[in-house]
Structures are given as C-alpha cells and as structure tokens.
Design a protein around this motif. Sequence first.
Motif, PDB file in Angstrom:
ATOM      1  N   THR A  50      45.334  81.395  42.822  1.00 27.74           N
ATOM      2  CA  THR A  50      44.843  81.718  44.154  1.00 27.74           C
ATOM      3  C   THR A  50      45.975  82.231  45.034  1.00 27.74           C
ATOM      4  O   THR A  50      47.152  82.065  44.725  1.00 27.74           O
ATOM      5  CB  THR A  50      44.200  80.491  44.819  1.00 27.74           C
ATOM      6  N   SER A  54      43.328  80.701  49.946  1.00 30.97           N
ATOM      7  CA  SER A  54      43.206  79.792  48.802  1.00 30.97           C
ATOM      8  C   SER A  54      42.348  78.570  49.116  1.00 30.97           C
ATOM      9  O   SER A  54      41.544  78.127  48.288  1.00 30.97           O
ATOM     10  CB  SER A  54      44.601  79.342  48.357  1.00 30.97           C
ATOM     11  N   PRO A  74      48.260  77.901  43.540  1.00 30.37           N
ATOM     12  CA  PRO A  74      48.300  78.752  44.746  1.00 30.37           C
ATOM     13  C   PRO A  74      49.652  79.447  44.916  1.00 30.37           C
ATOM     14  O   PRO A  74      50.702  78.840  44.741  1.00 30.37           O
ATOM     15  CB  PRO A  74      48.041  77.756  45.882  1.00 30.37           C
TER      16      PRO A  74
END
Length: 222
Positions: A50, A54, A74
């Motif tokens: 992500t 996110s 992330p």
Amino acid sequence: VLLVGGLGTRLRSVVSDRPKPLAEVCGRPFVTFLLDQLVAAGVTDVVLCTGYQSDQIVGTLGERYKSLTLRYSPEVQALGTAGALRQALPFLNSETLLILNGDSFCNVDLNAFFAWHVRKNALLSLVLTWVDDVAHFGQVTIDEAARVTRFAEKNVAEKNPSTMSGLINAGIYLIPRKIIDQFPENKAVSLEKEIFPSYVPSGLYGYRTDGRFIDIGTPDSY
C-alpha cells in the motif's frame, strides 16, 4: 502480492475520495474482484503493498477476506512497483511470488499460469493479453517459444500514437523471491520500466491468455 500503492492521479476526476483499488465497480471495491480470483485459485496468504491512502485500504479490507489472510506493507515514500516489492520482502515466504497490479483485472487461470511457468523453467513470467490498441499500455513481443523479445514502455508507445493491435502486459507476474531480494532497498524502482526490460536476455517469458482484460487506470477505461 497485490500492488495497490499507486497515486491514481489520472482517475482523480471521477474517483477522488479513495485510492484507486477501492474504486467502486458493480457496487463493491475493485480490489475485491482480484481477491476473489485469488480465493478461487486456492491462495491463502496475501500481502498488499500500500501507499497512497493506505489507511483506507486497511480499514476497508481488514486482516481477513473470505479464506485469505491479509497483511500490509505500507510505503513511507513512493517506491515504485519493484521498490514496494523489495520493502515487502520480510512478509514474502514463498520461493515464487504471484504478483498482481491492483488497478487491472485479467480473467486468467492462475494455476494454469503457474504450471506453465514451471514447465518453461522460466525465470520470470508475465501474463499477456491481446488488445486492439497498444498505445496506452506499451507492447510486449514474444518469440515462438514464448520468450519475451521486447518490452516497450507505455510512454514510448504514447509518443508514437497509431492504432495498432498487439500483446500487452496484463499486470500478473510470477517472480522468484531471490530476484526481489536483488532489487535496491529504499529506492523507487519500476518493474515495467527497469526490471522486466533488463531480464529480456535472461529468461523472461510471456503467457498468452484470451481472458477478458479490464484496466481502471483512466476515467474512460473505468
């Protein structure tokens, strides 16, 4: 692994309040069609790379989706598709990883793709699909043995606009973990622009499918 970290700038005029993988299609987030495809293939563990917004993706999907366990990697800074994979390496336990772009769907038998990859003894494999106009996607050419002989970037084709049919990258890949381990750390690197072209001489294969391909990257295609 689902690559869902893109900014989605081209889609902002029609989908401005959420990241592109959460764009609504048929009343549900687009990314759930990809997750359903993984469920059908018997996948059990998924890592989502992500980036932009996110928290929305984590909040929408959570830690479980049907039979899938979901984990998240992330980005703190934009790392590109290859850089995001390198950052996610601690989550990746398999020798070979199935990678899907989060803004396109291709109706392909994922298990048949993997079996083909093994039979070919391929280093890396991409799913390829035929489109009537390659300009917005970039073009991939293969030889009779399905080896990729040329991997053209999307922007190269767009600079030379001419309606031409051909094979394109459908956004589904099989990549060994040992290759991802070689990607630079904490650096923005693109699979499409840097990694795949560099592997053309050493075992990059293209798996053709006639399955439906859907890309939601632009307002028109969405």
